[in-house]
Design a protein around this motif. Structure first.
Motif, PDB file in Angstrom:
ATOM      1  N   VAL A  23       0.862  -1.181   0.000  1.00  0.00           N
ATOM      2  CA  VAL A  23       0.000   0.000   0.000  1.00  0.00           C
ATOM      3  C   VAL A  23       0.899   1.232   0.000  1.00  0.00           C
ATOM      4  O   VAL A  23       1.817   1.330   0.822  1.00  0.00           O
ATOM      5  CB  VAL A  23      -0.920   0.026   1.245  1.00  0.00           C
ATOM      6  CG1 VAL A  23      -1.710   1.326   1.305  1.00  0.00           C
ATOM      7  CG2 VAL A  23      -1.849  -1.170   1.248  1.00  0.00           C
ATOM      8  N   ARG A  24       0.620   2.150  -0.931  1.00  0.00           N
ATOM      9  CA  ARG A  24       1.361   3.412  -0.985  1.00  0.00           C
ATOM     10  C   ARG A  24       0.638   4.480  -0.184  1.00  0.00           C
ATOM     11  O   ARG A  24      -0.581   4.580  -0.210  1.00  0.00           O
ATOM     12  CB  ARG A  24       1.490   3.890  -2.423  1.00  0.00           C
ATOM     13  CG  ARG A  24       2.537   3.099  -3.189  1.00  0.00           C
ATOM     14  CD  ARG A  24       2.829   3.731  -4.495  1.00  0.00           C
ATOM     15  NE  ARG A  24       3.572   4.974  -4.284  1.00  0.00           N
ATOM     16  CZ  ARG A  24       4.386   5.499  -5.176  1.00  0.00           C
ATOM     17  NH1 ARG A  24       4.552   4.922  -6.341  1.00  0.00           N
ATOM     18  NH2 ARG A  24       5.027   6.614  -4.919  1.00  0.00           N
ATOM     19  N   SER A  25       1.429   5.293   0.496  1.00  0.00           N
ATOM     20  CA  SER A  25       0.930   6.477   1.178  1.00  0.00           C
ATOM     21  C   SER A  25       1.990   7.546   0.964  1.00  0.00           C
ATOM     22  O   SER A  25       3.072   7.486   1.559  1.00  0.00           O
ATOM     23  CB  SER A  25       0.722   6.203   2.669  1.00  0.00           C
ATOM     24  OG  SER A  25       0.230   7.370   3.313  1.00  0.00           O
ATOM     25  N   GLY A  26       1.692   8.479   0.075  1.00  0.00           N
ATOM     26  CA  GLY A  26       2.703   9.465  -0.304  1.00  0.00           C
ATOM     27  C   GLY A  26       3.892   8.748  -0.922  1.00  0.00           C
ATOM     28  O   GLY A  26       3.720   7.852  -1.751  1.00  0.00           O
ATOM     29  N   LEU A  29       5.927   3.068   0.647  1.00  0.00           N
ATOM     30  CA  LEU A  29       5.272   1.810   0.316  1.00  0.00           C
ATOM     31  C   LEU A  29       5.401   0.908   1.533  1.00  0.00           C
ATOM     32  O   LEU A  29       6.507   0.703   2.043  1.00  0.00           O
ATOM     33  CB  LEU A  29       5.925   1.134  -0.890  1.00  0.00           C
ATOM     34  CG  LEU A  29       5.384  -0.260  -1.192  1.00  0.00           C
ATOM     35  CD1 LEU A  29       3.986  -0.159  -1.802  1.00  0.00           C
ATOM     36  CD2 LEU A  29       6.321  -1.028  -2.091  1.00  0.00           C
ATOM     37  N   PHE A  30       4.278   0.383   1.983  1.00  0.00           N
ATOM     38  CA  PHE A  30       4.242  -0.560   3.099  1.00  0.00           C
ATOM     39  C   PHE A  30       3.873  -1.916   2.518  1.00  0.00           C
ATOM     40  O   PHE A  30       2.788  -2.062   1.946  1.00  0.00           O
ATOM     41  CB  PHE A  30       3.191  -0.125   4.132  1.00  0.00           C
ATOM     42  CG  PHE A  30       3.468   1.233   4.715  1.00  0.00           C
ATOM     43  CD1 PHE A  30       4.173   1.354   5.899  1.00  0.00           C
ATOM     44  CD2 PHE A  30       3.043   2.387   4.068  1.00  0.00           C
ATOM     45  CE1 PHE A  30       4.438   2.611   6.436  1.00  0.00           C
ATOM     46  CE2 PHE A  30       3.299   3.650   4.598  1.00  0.00           C
ATOM     47  CZ  PHE A  30       4.002   3.756   5.787  1.00  0.00           C
ATOM     48  N   THR A  31       4.783  -2.889   2.635  1.00  0.00           N
ATOM     49  CA  THR A  31       4.463  -4.211   2.096  1.00  0.00           C
ATOM     50  C   THR A  31       3.804  -5.068   3.164  1.00  0.00           C
ATOM     51  O   THR A  31       4.061  -4.897   4.362  1.00  0.00           O
ATOM     52  CB  THR A  31       5.718  -4.960   1.586  1.00  0.00           C
ATOM     53  OG1 THR A  31       6.487  -5.431   2.692  1.00  0.00           O
ATOM     54  CG2 THR A  31       6.560  -4.091   0.668  1.00  0.00           C
ATOM     55  N   ALA A  66       6.127  -1.055  -7.373  1.00  0.00           N
ATOM     56  CA  ALA A  66       5.792   0.332  -7.039  1.00  0.00           C
ATOM     57  C   ALA A  66       6.846   1.310  -7.554  1.00  0.00           C
ATOM     58  O   ALA A  66       6.775   2.499  -7.275  1.00  0.00           O
ATOM     59  CB  ALA A  66       5.639   0.473  -5.530  1.00  0.00           C
ATOM     60  N   GLY A  67       7.849   0.791  -8.272  1.00  0.00           N
ATOM     61  CA  GLY A  67       8.854   1.658  -8.864  1.00  0.00           C
ATOM     62  C   GLY A  67      10.156   1.760  -8.098  1.00  0.00           C
ATOM     63  O   GLY A  67      11.005   2.597  -8.414  1.00  0.00           O
ATOM     64  N   GLY A  68      10.351   0.929  -7.090  1.00  0.00           N
ATOM     65  CA  GLY A  68      11.574   0.976  -6.300  1.00  0.00           C
ATOM     66  C   GLY A  68      12.433  -0.264  -6.509  1.00  0.00           C
ATOM     67  O   GLY A  68      12.198  -1.059  -7.412  1.00  0.00           O
ATOM     68  N   ASP A  69      13.421  -0.410  -5.666  1.00  0.00           N
ATOM     69  CA  ASP A  69      14.278  -1.595  -5.661  1.00  0.00           C
ATOM     70  C   ASP A  69      14.785  -1.781  -4.233  1.00  0.00           C
ATOM     71  O   ASP A  69      14.355  -1.064  -3.320  1.00  0.00           O
ATOM     72  CB  ASP A  69      15.425  -1.483  -6.668  1.00  0.00           C
ATOM     73  CG  ASP A  69      16.355  -0.308  -6.411  1.00  0.00           C
ATOM     74  OD1 ASP A  69      16.441   0.171  -5.255  1.00  0.00           O
ATOM     75  OD2 ASP A  69      17.009   0.127  -7.361  1.00  0.00           O
ATOM     76  N   VAL A 128       9.499   5.234  -2.344  1.00  0.00           N
ATOM     77  CA  VAL A 128       9.449   4.970  -3.797  1.00  0.00           C
ATOM     78  C   VAL A 128       9.082   6.175  -4.628  1.00  0.00           C
ATOM     79  O   VAL A 128       8.874   6.049  -5.828  1.00  0.00           O
ATOM     80  CB  VAL A 128       8.507   3.786  -4.110  1.00  0.00           C
ATOM     81  CG1 VAL A 128       9.067   2.505  -3.566  1.00  0.00           C
ATOM     82  CG2 VAL A 128       7.108   4.031  -3.581  1.00  0.00           C
ATOM     83  N   GLY A 129       8.987   7.332  -4.064  1.00  0.00           N
ATOM     84  CA  GLY A 129       8.706   8.502  -4.900  1.00  0.00           C
ATOM     85  C   GLY A 129       8.027   9.611  -4.198  1.00  0.00           C
ATOM     86  O   GLY A 129       7.670   9.576  -3.078  1.00  0.00           O
TER      87      GLY A 129
END
Length: 129
Positions: A23-26, A29-31, A66-69, A128-129
């Motif tokens: 879940v993204r929040s701002g 990302l919380f997996t 989510a666009g990260g690594d 992640v952004g």
């Protein structure tokens, strides 16, 4: 969010778990906790080190969706089924995050996993952004 690159396994009755893989929040990302199932086969390694490698790959797959690594991961909560695995866990974890600086903040606890045969689970927070 959801990705096929990490397992999302239905319950034996065919219903899906009531959760999101992440879940993204701002920018965060919380997996959800990632277990050691191979997303392509649904198989679970029996060996602890192999389970840990698969768990960390599954965490990274959710972060990547989510666009990260792995460099985006800033915190991990790690759940071990047996304290005797702590040394092996640290070796695999250290190898996985080699080259990441700073290393993610981390908490490691010993628990009784929900799924039979699961020896390790990890959830993470990533930027992640």
């Amino acid at each position: 969010m959801r990705t096929d690159a990490a397992p999302f396994i239905p319950f034996p009755d065919g219903t899906e778990p009531p959760l999101s893989q992440g879940v993204r929040s701002g920018p965060y990302l919380f997996t959800s906790g990632q277990g050691p199932l191979d997303p392509a086969t649904g198989d679970m390694p029996a060996d602890f080190a192999a389970q840990t490698q698969q768990v960390l790959a599954n965490v990274e797959a959710v972060v990547a969706a989510a666009g990260g690594d792995r460099h985006s991961i800033v915190r991990c909560t790690c759940y071990l089924a047996d304290r005797a695995h702590f040394g092996d866990f640290n070796r695999v974890y250290r190898d996985f995050f080699a080259g990441c600086s700073p290393l993610p903040a981390r908490t490691t606890v010993v628990v009784r996993p929900v799924r039979e045969g699961v020896l390790v689970e990890v959830d993470a927070v990533a930027v992640v952004g």
